[in-house]
Design a protein around this motif. Sequence first.
Motif, PDB file in Angstrom:
ATOM      1  N   TYR A   1      -0.495  -5.385  -0.665  1.00  0.00           N
ATOM      2  CA  TYR A   1       0.126  -4.377  -1.533  1.00  0.00           C
ATOM      3  C   TYR A   1       0.224  -2.995  -0.857  1.00  0.00           C
ATOM      4  O   TYR A   1       0.369  -1.981  -1.544  1.00  0.00           O
ATOM      5  CB  TYR A   1      -0.617  -4.288  -2.871  1.00  0.00           C
ATOM      6  CG  TYR A   1      -2.132  -4.191  -2.772  1.00  0.00           C
ATOM      7  CD1 TYR A   1      -2.781  -2.969  -2.794  1.00  0.00           C
ATOM      8  CD2 TYR A   1      -2.912  -5.337  -2.658  1.00  0.00           C
ATOM      9  CE1 TYR A   1      -4.164  -2.882  -2.707  1.00  0.00           C
ATOM     10  CE2 TYR A   1      -4.299  -5.264  -2.569  1.00  0.00           C
ATOM     11  CZ  TYR A   1      -4.916  -4.038  -2.599  1.00  0.00           C
ATOM     12  OH  TYR A   1      -6.279  -3.957  -2.508  1.00  0.00           O
TER      13      TYR A   1
ATOM     14  N   GLU B   1       3.379  -1.393  -1.860  1.00  0.00           N
ATOM     15  CA  GLU B   1       3.339  -0.868  -3.234  1.00  0.00           C
ATOM     16  C   GLU B   1       2.601   0.475  -3.291  1.00  0.00           C
ATOM     17  O   GLU B   1       2.945   1.348  -4.081  1.00  0.00           O
ATOM     18  CB  GLU B   1       2.623  -1.850  -4.170  1.00  0.00           C
ATOM     19  CG  GLU B   1       3.379  -3.135  -4.406  1.00  0.00           C
ATOM     20  CD  GLU B   1       2.618  -4.086  -5.334  1.00  0.00           C
ATOM     21  OE1 GLU B   1       1.618  -3.674  -5.947  1.00  0.00           O
ATOM     22  OE2 GLU B   1       3.043  -5.245  -5.423  1.00  0.00           O
TER      23      GLU B   1
ATOM     24  N   ALA C   1       2.994  -9.138   2.086  1.00  0.00           N
ATOM     25  CA  ALA C   1       3.181  -9.398   0.655  1.00  0.00           C
ATOM     26  C   ALA C   1       3.323 -10.891   0.378  1.00  0.00           C
ATOM     27  O   ALA C   1       3.067 -11.345  -0.734  1.00  0.00           O
ATOM     28  CB  ALA C   1       4.410  -8.645   0.146  1.00  0.00           C
TER      29      ALA C   1
END
Length: 371
Positions: free
Chosen positions: A48, A51, A358
Amino acid sequence: MSSPIPTHHRALVLKDVGSPLHLSTLPTPHATHGSAIVRIEAASVLSYHGEIYSGVRAYHFPTPLVGGFSAIGRIASIGPDATALSPGQLVYVDCTIRARDDPDTQFLSAIHDSGAPGSVKLMRDVWRDGNFAEYANVPLENCIKLNEGRLCGDLGYEVQDLMHVDFLLTAYGGLRDIRLEAGETVVVCPATGNFGGAGVQVAVSMGARVIAMGRNMTELRRLKDFVRAGSPGAEIETVGITGDEKADTEALSAFGTIDAVLDFTPPQGIKSTHLRSATSMLRRNGRVSMMGFSESPVAPWAMVSKSIRLQGKLMYEREDMVQFFKMLEAGRFAVGKQFVDTKAFELGDWKAAFDTAAEHTGIGRHVVLKP
Ligand SMILES: NC(=O)c1ccc[n+]([C@@H]2O[C@H](COP(=O)([O-])OP(=O)(O)OC[C@H]3O[C@@H](n4cnc5c(N)ncnc54)[C@H](OP(=O)(O)O)[C@@H]3O)[C@@H](O)[C@H]2O)c1
């Protein structure tokens, strides 16, 4: 063993949250009192990371900064107060930074300032930059010496594969915190992610019987095969996360006494009921290490009637690291592809590294940048 340190080096800089990382040439930092300059050989990429830096995960940190997480590298130079480290030494670079005048103030380098006034100040003003760089300035105490002769010589680990220890260590921090014992049964949930998969690897190496929970049955089958290939005698069971709390609880009840739970639920799974199912099946005085995020981790009556202990945990303590490397050096883990399948990228290929990270998730999978 150490080469001359160049005046400038390459690093991946995040100018603002939401902007792409930029491969920049920066002045190479200098060691001062309390710090070491480390020539980074492998830097860990999280599933992540994209993100975090795009702002999808609302983590708080100052910008601009050099990205990163934990890493492995060689000491290039040391501050005058170093006593045990020397140039050339291979070290694990821990991303958990603690204030020296208040070790309870901690944050994750290049990831999260933790939000407390002290950690916000320390990250903003002193230890801002991470390890996505050729050279990193690191607190001396965050450099953990690696026994290269034993790990890379006798046992045959590649340096880039050793980077997998950051996932393993994090899981170990939780399991050691709740004092998991050999022979106990621990539920790891969800077990199909990087940290959950690492939790399974570590619990098996600690001699526990593991029940791995997850939504993805194909990945759970891979997990079981992976564990059996690397640790033939290991006791490993799997249970699906169906979204039906009662059904998942019943499925777990087939496996007898459960002593402990290790949870790594990501923020997007905060409403999932799998942790309640696992904690419902704990024995009296059962322990839970909550390293992830759950809105409702335990049914109130189960908690009270069985004296369940819920323990939150961020990362690990320094002692955990020292102890963990003793386990690794003792040969408690598999080597090669049965330890980890590492995908390595150059700094300039950070976008491909983030995209791969990911997807390349689950037990024994890792992505690294090699500056
Ligand atoms: N406390 C700490 O020190 C610490 C350290 C590192 C990470 N963490 C936390 O641990 C989390 C997991 O990290 P990771 O690297 O393992 O992530 P990951 O590799 O991306 O895996 C995510 C895991 O969560 C599962 N999942 C996703 N959505 C779910 C939902 N709605 N319900 C149930 N399960 C769900 C996934 O299952 P599927 O395979 O079914 O998608 C997978 O098992 C992170 O998000 C972070 O918040 C905590």
